[in-house]
Design a protein around this motif. Sequence first.
Motif, mmCIF file in Angstrom:
data_model
loop_
_atom_site.group_PDB
_atom_site.id
_atom_site.type_symbol
_atom_site.label_atom_id
_atom_site.label_comp_id
_atom_site.label_asym_id
_atom_site.label_seq_id
_atom_site.Cartn_x
_atom_site.Cartn_y
_atom_site.Cartn_z
ATOM 1 N N ASP A 1 -5.418 5.912 -38.301
ATOM 2 C CA ASP A 1 -4.224 5.095 -38.477
ATOM 3 C C ASP A 1 -4.497 3.602 -38.263
ATOM 4 N N ALA A 2 -5.757 3.256 -38.009
ATOM 5 C CA ALA A 2 -6.107 1.854 -37.758
ATOM 6 C C ALA A 2 -6.820 1.263 -38.970
ATOM 7 N N ASP A 3 -6.640 -0.047 -39.148
ATOM 8 C CA ASP A 3 -7.265 -0.753 -40.266
ATOM 9 C C ASP A 3 -8.391 -1.673 -39.812
ATOM 10 N N GLY A 4 -8.449 -1.950 -38.516
ATOM 11 C CA GLY A 4 -9.487 -2.817 -37.983
ATOM 12 C C GLY A 4 -9.768 -2.487 -36.538
ATOM 13 N N PHE A 5 -10.959 -2.867 -36.090
ATOM 14 C CA PHE A 5 -11.387 -2.541 -34.727
ATOM 15 C C PHE A 5 -12.091 -3.739 -34.105
ATOM 16 N N ILE A 6 -11.793 -3.986 -32.837
ATOM 17 C CA ILE A 6 -12.492 -5.019 -32.080
ATOM 18 C C ILE A 6 -12.970 -4.384 -30.783
ATOM 19 N N PHE A 7 -14.271 -4.393 -30.582
ATOM 20 C CA PHE A 7 -14.858 -3.811 -29.375
ATOM 21 C C PHE A 7 -15.325 -4.931 -28.459
ATOM 22 N N GLY A 8 -14.796 -4.944 -27.247
ATOM 23 C CA GLY A 8 -15.133 -5.989 -26.298
ATOM 24 C C GLY A 8 -15.955 -5.460 -25.141
ATOM 25 N N SER A 9 -16.876 -6.288 -24.646
ATOM 26 C CA SER A 9 -17.733 -5.854 -23.547
ATOM 27 C C SER A 9 -18.139 -7.026 -22.662
ATOM 28 N N PRO A 10 -18.245 -6.779 -21.360
ATOM 29 C CA PRO A 10 -18.937 -7.745 -20.517
ATOM 30 C C PRO A 10 -20.430 -7.657 -20.824
ATOM 31 N N VAL A 11 -21.161 -8.699 -20.497
ATOM 32 C CA VAL A 11 -22.600 -8.706 -20.756
ATOM 33 C C VAL A 11 -23.337 -8.269 -19.496
ATOM 34 N N HIS A 12 -24.088 -7.169 -19.592
ATOM 35 C CA HIS A 12 -24.903 -6.659 -18.493
ATOM 36 C C HIS A 12 -26.365 -6.712 -18.908
ATOM 37 N N TYR A 13 -27.144 -7.525 -18.276
ATOM 38 C CA TYR A 13 -28.567 -7.643 -18.591
ATOM 39 C C TYR A 13 -28.797 -7.908 -20.083
ATOM 40 N N ALA A 14 -28.048 -8.889 -20.624
ATOM 41 C CA ALA A 14 -28.171 -9.314 -22.024
ATOM 42 C C ALA A 14 -27.857 -8.187 -22.999
ATOM 43 N N ALA A 15 -26.987 -7.269 -22.591
ATOM 44 C CA ALA A 15 -26.594 -6.156 -23.451
ATOM 45 C C ALA A 15 -25.151 -5.775 -23.159
ATOM 46 N N ALA A 16 -24.576 -5.009 -24.063
ATOM 47 C CA ALA A 16 -23.234 -4.487 -23.830
ATOM 48 C C ALA A 16 -23.258 -3.558 -22.624
ATOM 49 N N SER A 17 -22.110 -3.359 -22.024
ATOM 50 C CA SER A 17 -22.036 -2.482 -20.853
ATOM 51 C C SER A 17 -22.488 -1.066 -21.207
ATOM 52 N N GLY A 18 -23.068 -0.365 -20.242
ATOM 53 C CA GLY A 18 -23.457 1.026 -20.462
ATOM 54 C C GLY A 18 -22.254 1.875 -20.811
ATOM 55 N N HIS A 19 -21.111 1.532 -20.230
ATOM 56 C CA HIS A 19 -19.852 2.226 -20.492
ATOM 57 C C HIS A 19 -19.518 2.177 -21.985
ATOM 58 N N LEU A 20 -19.521 0.965 -22.538
ATOM 59 C CA LEU A 20 -19.169 0.818 -23.952
ATOM 60 C C LEU A 20 -20.251 1.386 -24.852
ATOM 61 N N THR A 21 -21.512 1.224 -24.472
ATOM 62 C CA THR A 21 -22.605 1.731 -25.294
ATOM 63 C C THR A 21 -22.532 3.251 -25.430
ATOM 64 N N SER A 22 -22.295 3.942 -24.321
ATOM 65 C CA SER A 22 -22.149 5.402 -24.374
ATOM 66 C C SER A 22 -20.961 5.788 -25.247
#
Length: 206
Positions: A74-95
């Motif tokens: 039902d969505a037309d667009g997506f925005i994924f936000g993350s804090p930066v942990h060790y120059a990478a996205a959070s492990g939470h969001l990555t999983s």
Amino acid sequence: MKVLLVNGSPHANGCTFTALTEVADTLKTHGIETEIVQLGNKPISGCLGCGVCMKKGNCFMDDPVNLFLSKVKDADGFIFGSPVHYAAASGHLTSFLDRVFYGKSDLFANKLGAAVVSCRRGGASSAFDQINKYFTISNMPIVSSQYWNQVHGNTPEEVKQDLEGMQTMRTLGHNMAWLLKCIEAGKNAGIPLPKREPKTATNFIR
């Protein structure tokens, strides 16, 4: 039209949420419906590659992944936000993203995608690049802004002082709203979505 924004930080109202809220508020000025999805602070397992979701449609693990996937159509667009942990996205969001996108690119094809990252000082560009790769493997047009989609600060109050970062978030919202309306106008004018060939997989070792 609707955009789902995912907060990949364990802090529900922290820096990442502040950035996403600025984008969401801008989208609303264009009449775009928004929903911010909080991943929360409970553990999210990475993908096990078991293939259960390919057979049954859902992951066997009961966590935010299945709830989010139920909203995707039902969505037309997506925005994924993350804090930066060790120059990478959070492990939470990555999983989360590994399991959301595993074998499900058809759900996201031709829908807009954007990444937003929040950091104290450095590492934003590599985290931003990491998240964008989920879009480019799933036939998703990426929405850009006037700068890489990043904000800086240790607290929400500091993030709000990053005037260029907050302006970048608003520009991202304006650009996504414009592209959503362009796609809708194209559909109404009878312009079909791109024709996709049957996928060819080439293995390097035979």
